[in-house]
Scaffold this motif. Sequence first.
Motif, short mmCIF file in Angstrom:
data_model
loop_
_atom_site.label_atom_id
_atom_site.label_comp_id
_atom_site.label_asym_id
_atom_site.label_seq_id
_atom_site.Cartn_x
_atom_site.Cartn_y
_atom_site.Cartn_z
N ASN A 35 -11.74 -54.64 -4.80
CA ASN A 35 -11.19 -53.75 -5.11
C ASN A 35 -11.24 -53.36 -6.39
OD1 ASN A 35 -10.59 -52.91 -2.27
ND2 ASN A 35 -8.97 -54.49 -2.36
N SER A 48 -12.26 -51.28 -9.18
CA SER A 48 -12.29 -49.51 -9.14
C SER A 48 -13.83 -48.68 -10.11
CB SER A 48 -10.64 -48.64 -9.94
OG SER A 48 -11.06 -49.32 -11.46
N TRP A 68 -14.83 -52.73 7.57
CA TRP A 68 -13.95 -52.08 6.32
C TRP A 68 -15.61 -51.27 5.86
CZ3 TRP A 68 -14.67 -58.56 4.60
CH2 TRP A 68 -13.17 -59.02 5.01
#
Length: 373
Positions: free
Chosen positions: A95, A97, A141
């Motif tokens: 995760n 960014s 996902w």
Amino acid sequence: MGVALALSFLLCFCLHGVSSGSPSFTSLFTLGDSYIDAGNFVIMAPPAVPVWHDKPPYGMTFFGRPTGRLSDGRVTVDFIAEQFGLPLLRASLLNSSSDNVSKGVNFAVGGATAIDVDFYERSKLVQFKLINNSLNVQLGWFEQLKPTICNKTLLGHRECLSKALFFVGEFGVNDYNFVWNAGKTEDEVRSYVPKVVKNIVMAVETLIKEGAVYVVVPGSPPNGCSPTMLTTRSSLNKTMMYDHVGCLSDINRVAKYHNSMLRAAIDALRGKYSHAKIIYADFYGPIITILENPSRFGVAGADALLACCGGGGAYNWNASAVCGMPGVKACKDPSAFVNWDGIHYTEATYRFIAEGWLHGPFADPPILSALRY
């Protein structure tokens, strides 16, 4: 694979690379288990589950540190990514960014199954709580991330996926291992193959309907040759039958049955989706090729079935002293071993497999030839 031979494979790998004027893939998306996991299991594992592959000597050969990959270095999809000038995929659960997900994401998780994990819990085939990491979960996902993937390309969903390369698998080894370890017979394990293959095929079909055109579907490796299965199964049954290279015959027969069913199912999918390039990647053949001719690959015959990193025993695998635990050491030259930690393979083995998937003969059709048409 000794060092000299490993270097020759690397030279061949570079010389056969895609030229700047050749068509290529824009991104790489992988679903699978621990053979290509890049760290998702480390992130998902609850505190009560011991994790050792986030510690040295994992990653020693290429990265110089553990990365969550279950090898001494790179795995097959890393070499595939390098072939097409793509970044080595990070675990999807990181995760970050800053990740450019339009270039690809690795959804694979160690221990993942083709059949949903609650089936094994309900059936009492396992006596512990499983991590929810099955093929369907990974597909979910991907669905959740797809808007981000495609928005970054400024293209429609179907168009943005049409030049991506997808891997679905390997799946099946964990499914069958749960059944084997529950003490079931060969016929009982074989009875699970149709459901495993059906779930893999459904995943491939889902991706194609979403816009995927190029999908690689690896078969099962010869798990009867793994130090873990050779150790655990042989200790349970002293009358186990071994094949010509010293592997467990019943486990490998199931693997071959899985592969034959998977190939037939892929043929059917090709007829249904003629525009798609569905590639069967042989995971069984390259391993057996090395084991049948170890000296040709720089592997000592006596070490062919041994783990490079392990705590002793007939196959250098010991459940109480696995790779990554304090005091458990790796061999000096992992490239001279087929197996890394009792289950997974060395970087040198993964390189050989990836080469065979890209150029042949271990893929139908080879990935590079599928890209040309």
